[in-house]
Write an enzyme that holds these catalytic residues in place. Structure first.
Site, PDB file in Angstrom:
ATOM      1  N   GLU A 152       2.331  -4.445  -6.597  1.00 26.79           N
ATOM      2  CA  GLU A 152       3.772  -4.732  -6.594  1.00 26.79           C
ATOM      3  C   GLU A 152       4.041  -6.158  -7.076  1.00 26.79           C
ATOM      4  O   GLU A 152       5.005  -6.402  -7.810  1.00 26.79           O
ATOM      5  CB  GLU A 152       4.351  -4.537  -5.183  1.00 26.79           C
ATOM      6  CG  GLU A 152       5.870  -4.732  -5.188  1.00 26.79           C
ATOM      7  CD  GLU A 152       6.476  -4.678  -3.787  1.00 26.79           C
ATOM      8  OE1 GLU A 152       6.002  -3.884  -2.948  1.00 26.79           O
ATOM      9  OE2 GLU A 152       7.424  -5.446  -3.539  1.00 26.79           O
ATOM     10  N   CYS A 221      11.474  -4.082   2.845  1.00 22.49           N
ATOM     11  CA  CYS A 221      12.271  -2.852   2.832  1.00 22.49           C
ATOM     12  C   CYS A 221      12.480  -2.305   4.240  1.00 22.49           C
ATOM     13  O   CYS A 221      11.805  -2.705   5.194  1.00 22.49           O
ATOM     14  CB  CYS A 221      11.601  -1.818   1.938  1.00 22.49           C
ATOM     15  SG  CYS A 221      10.178  -1.048   2.698  1.00 22.49           S
TER      16      CYS A 221
END
Ligand code: SF4
Length: 340
Positions: A152, A221
């Site tokens: 990521e 998140c």
């Protein structure tokens, strides 16, 4: 002459009195909830399955679609082929990009080769990409809080030209960071970090660079936040805690750390029930019921949780108590090219 006991005289050894089997030890499983699959992982898996249905076998997938061997092997059985780089994908086959996101150079190269590609990047990772681009377009240097080498992080840094993003992994690096213009700075974060560690790193950046801009809500998140909160709720009540997940899964590794930081120093990652070290679990058992915390990282399917509970039931008298800290209802749409 010795006389056989009455039980043997009546019918031989089968009639010997049976000693009661040693009773199983008692184990209470505190099952953290939410746990396991998040909406981004669920979507990425569906994308690969739909792509195979739509385009036929094989469909290539660049990198592990999510960090879980069980998921990868299930998709291989359905017709997916996992590769490290695009040059391993034939010109006439579709390719899917993983949920972690990819540097811009990857879709650019796919387009140059006229490959049919489907991007399974989680929408919450894409949001971070857009933030980084917006700050860069406004002339700000972007500080990315994350772990070097994680896909990521590679993907987010690869949204901007080389050198435009400064990576910070911990508070020590935040203290030592040198920037070209302290008045023109922004930060973004990897989505799967420890909530607590990130608060500390951001605090250092804000102290050193008061003008730094950041997201309205942290980039970590909802799934990462919720899974960590659920572990915090049970850790102090557990003698041991197991996180089902893969060693290369950032959010799973963070759950192990959170458990240790919130009262359960005996916590570890287990990929699946077959890897469970029962001696480790029983070390220090003093008798009486023991409590084992169980959770799963965002890329670990519920079937692996069921498998571990079944393995516990085979050894212990098990009571399962689910501890739910919040409900989740997030669902992400599939890419249009797979639903039309
Ligand atoms: S962990 Fe969060 S960012 Fe990663 S795929 Fe799941 S929802 Fe998306």
């Amino acid at each position: 002459m010795a006389v056989a006991p009455a039980s043997e005289r009546a019918g031989g050894v089968l009639n010997r009195p049976v000693m009661p089997a040693p009773s199983k030890k008692s184990l209470t499983i505190l099952l953290a909830s939410p746990r396991g699959f998040c909406a981004g992982v669920d979507r990425a898996i569906q994308i690969v399955e739909r792509a195979v249905e739509r385009y036929g076998r094989p469909v290539y997938v660049r990198h592990e679609i999510v960090h879980n061997r069980y998921v990868v092997e299930s998709l291989e059985a359905k017709g997916a082929i996992f590769v490290d780089e695009l040059d391993e994908v034939p010109d006439d086959r579709p390719v899917v990009f993983s949920a972690h996101g990819v540097p811009k150079a990857v879709p650019n190269e796919a387009a140059r080769r006229n490959l049919l590609y489907v991007d399974a990047t989680c929408p919450l990772v894409s949001k971070v990409h857009r933030e980084a681009e917006r700050h860069h377009a406004s002339g700000r240097t972007v500080v990315l809080i994350g772990h070097a080498g994680h896909p990521e992080v590679i993907g987010t840094m690869g949204q901007l030209p080389a050198g435009a993003v400064l990576l910070v992994e911990d508070t020590a690096q935040a203290e030592a960071l040198s920037v070209p213009d302290p008045g023109s700075l922004a930060y973004a974060t990897q989505t799967t970090l420890s909530v607590d560690d990130t608060v500390d790193i951001v605090a250092v950046l804000r102290r050193r660079f008061p003008a730094i801009q950041g997201p309205k809500q942290e980039d970590i998140c909802y799934a990462t936040t919720n899974r960590q909160a659920a572990v915090k709720a049970i850790a102090g009540r557990c003698h041991a805690l197991v996180v089902i997940g893969a060693p290369n899964s950032s959010n799973s590794m963070r759950l192990v750390e959170v458990a240790a930081n919130y009262g359960c120093s005996k916590s570890r990652l287990v990929q699946r029930a077959a890897d469970m070290d029962w001696n480790w679990l029983e070390e220090g058992w003093t008798g009486g019921a023991q409590r084992l915390g169980v959770t799963a990282g965002a890329s670990a399917p519920e079937t692996l949780v069921d498998e571990l509970i079944a393995a516990c039931r085979a050894r212990y008298r098990v009571i399962v108590e689910e501890v739910r800290t919040t409900e989740e209802s997030v669902v992400f749409k599939l890419p249009r090219q797979l639903v039309a």
